[in-house]
Design a protein around this motif. Sequence first.
Motif, PDB file in Angstrom:
ATOM      1  N   PRO A  22       0.982  -1.131   0.094  1.00 47.41           N
ATOM      2  CA  PRO A  22      -0.039  -0.111   0.083  1.00 47.41           C
ATOM      3  C   PRO A  22       1.043   1.277   0.147  1.00 47.41           C
ATOM      4  CG  PRO A  22      -0.122  -0.889   2.070  1.00 47.41           C
ATOM      5  CD  PRO A  22       0.624  -2.058   1.354  1.00 47.41           C
ATOM      6  N   ASP A  23       2.068   1.161   0.454  1.00 42.61           N
ATOM      7  CA  ASP A  23       2.829   2.206   0.396  1.00 42.61           C
ATOM      8  C   ASP A  23       4.003   2.083  -0.729  1.00 42.61           C
ATOM      9  OD1 ASP A  23       4.158   4.650   2.400  1.00 42.61           O
ATOM     10  OD2 ASP A  23       5.933   3.083   1.750  1.00 42.61           O
ATOM     11  N   PRO A  24       4.312   3.149  -1.495  1.00 39.71           N
ATOM     12  CA  PRO A  24       5.304   3.042  -2.554  1.00 39.71           C
ATOM     13  C   PRO A  24       6.654   2.736  -2.063  1.00 39.71           C
ATOM     14  CG  PRO A  24       4.441   5.316  -2.189  1.00 39.71           C
ATOM     15  CD  PRO A  24       3.598   4.593  -1.622  1.00 39.71           C
ATOM     16  N   PHE A  25       6.910   3.583  -0.834  1.00 40.33           N
ATOM     17  CA  PHE A  25       8.291   3.377  -0.253  1.00 40.33           C
ATOM     18  C   PHE A  25       8.672   1.701   0.005  1.00 40.33           C
ATOM     19  CE2 PHE A  25       7.359   7.786   0.480  1.00 40.33           C
ATOM     20  CZ  PHE A  25       8.514   8.396   0.132  1.00 40.33           C
ATOM     21  N   SER A  26       7.786   0.954   0.647  1.00 40.80           N
ATOM     22  CA  SER A  26       7.820  -0.239   1.003  1.00 40.80           C
ATOM     23  C   SER A  26       7.789  -1.123  -0.376  1.00 40.80           C
ATOM     24  CB  SER A  26       6.689  -0.868   1.702  1.00 40.80           C
ATOM     25  OG  SER A  26       6.634  -0.079   2.918  1.00 40.80           O
ATOM     26  N   GLN A  27       7.124  -0.640  -1.461  1.00 38.92           N
ATOM     27  CA  GLN A  27       7.156  -1.493  -2.508  1.00 38.92           C
ATOM     28  C   GLN A  27       8.439  -1.170  -3.461  1.00 38.92           C
ATOM     29  OE1 GLN A  27       4.933  -3.480  -3.969  1.00 38.92           O
ATOM     30  NE2 GLN A  27       6.228  -3.793  -5.803  1.00 38.92           N
ATOM     31  N   PHE A  28       9.014  -0.157  -3.261  1.00 37.11           N
ATOM     32  CA  PHE A  28      10.360   0.152  -3.900  1.00 37.11           C
ATOM     33  C   PHE A  28      11.501  -0.406  -3.143  1.00 37.11           C
ATOM     34  CE2 PHE A  28      14.432   2.412  -4.137  1.00 37.11           C
ATOM     35  CZ  PHE A  28      14.758   2.566  -5.353  1.00 37.11           C
ATOM     36  N   GLU A  29      11.384  -0.468  -1.918  1.00 33.96           N
ATOM     37  CA  GLU A  29      12.357  -1.328  -1.127  1.00 33.96           C
ATOM     38  C   GLU A  29      12.472  -2.653  -1.600  1.00 33.96           C
ATOM     39  OE1 GLU A  29      14.092  -1.771   3.678  1.00 33.96           O
ATOM     40  OE2 GLU A  29      12.120  -0.762   3.154  1.00 33.96           O
ATOM     41  N   LYS A  30      11.387  -3.235  -1.406  1.00 35.64           N
ATOM     42  CA  LYS A  30      11.057  -4.634  -1.981  1.00 35.64           C
ATOM     43  C   LYS A  30      11.699  -5.008  -3.297  1.00 35.64           C
ATOM     44  CE  LYS A  30       6.920  -6.714  -1.517  1.00 35.64           C
ATOM     45  NZ  LYS A  30       5.779  -7.517  -2.075  1.00 35.64           N
ATOM     46  N   ASN A 205      -0.992   9.870   2.183  1.00 38.64           N
ATOM     47  CA  ASN A 205      -2.019   8.790   1.977  1.00 38.64           C
ATOM     48  C   ASN A 205      -1.778   8.869   0.246  1.00 38.64           C
ATOM     49  OD1 ASN A 205      -3.087   8.015   4.344  1.00 38.64           O
ATOM     50  ND2 ASN A 205      -4.527   9.952   4.130  1.00 38.64           N
ATOM     51  N   TRP A 206      -1.451   7.637  -0.156  1.00 39.25           N
ATOM     52  CA  TRP A 206      -1.439   7.282  -1.601  1.00 39.25           C
ATOM     53  C   TRP A 206      -2.464   6.751  -2.141  1.00 39.25           C
ATOM     54  CZ3 TRP A 206       3.216   9.017  -3.589  1.00 39.25           C
ATOM     55  CH2 TRP A 206       4.254   9.470  -2.822  1.00 39.25           C
ATOM     56  N   THR A 207      -2.683   7.114  -3.616  1.00 42.92           N
ATOM     57  CA  THR A 207      -3.671   6.385  -4.345  1.00 42.92           C
ATOM     58  C   THR A 207      -2.868   5.510  -5.054  1.00 42.92           C
ATOM     59  OG1 THR A 207      -3.913   8.001  -6.186  1.00 42.92           O
ATOM     60  CG2 THR A 207      -5.396   8.182  -4.088  1.00 42.92           C
ATOM     61  N   ILE A 208      -3.592   4.180  -5.856  1.00 41.67           N
ATOM     62  CA  ILE A 208      -2.933   3.468  -6.584  1.00 41.67           C
ATOM     63  C   ILE A 208      -3.930   3.228  -7.829  1.00 41.67           C
ATOM     64  CG2 ILE A 208      -1.847   1.092  -6.779  1.00 41.67           C
ATOM     65  CD1 ILE A 208      -1.405   0.969  -3.956  1.00 41.67           C
TER      66      ILE A 208
END
Length: 213
Positions: A22-30, A205-208
């Motif tokens: 849900p969080d882009p920073f977490s997605q980038f880190e992955k 808050n981020w929208t996807i």
Amino acid sequence: MDISELRQEYIREGLRREYLEPDPFSQFEKWFQQACESDVPEPNAMSLATVSADGKPSQRMVLLKYFDRQGFVFFTNYESQKAQQIDANSQVSLLFFWIALERQVRISGQATKISTGESFKYFTTRPRGSQIGAWCSQQSTVISSRQVLELKLDEMKRKFQNQEVPLPSAWGGYRVVPNQFEFWQGRPNRLHDRFLYSLANEQSNWTIQRLAP
């Protein structure tokens, strides 16, 4: 030279909405961790796009040195072309391309200088040769030959002999604070998977949204 037949079919796994963090920073880190584990050359290499005061775009490859939820940090000469353009227009774009994983990540946001203390902390971790090199080049200026650099390097080696190399006043970091991330996964028939994270409000808050390829 005809290069029209140069193409590669992307056949790795797809990207689905339910698999996204849900969080882009977490997605980038992955994804960044997976790039490191896959032995991608220079996984922290990124294209930095800037725009001059008169609207002319420029791109160059720089190295991401660290990131967290406050942003993405790289270092440069504050008198360089990129720094002058950031001073004129702080909106920039970053692009990571990990071809072995058939992935791209595009990040848009605002670049601001980090503190001198933060720059110094990183500067002390650089190899001594890189520290001295930061004193040798007026980045982006015209020089007559490579010998100019080599003579300056010899001069700085003598100047800082038997002492710690100080932080140059014209050298330091920028932090890019994102407002958009796009995660791109290559798919067959050029029907790639693309997901856009957009910052919805000041509460982070981020929208996807899925984008057409």
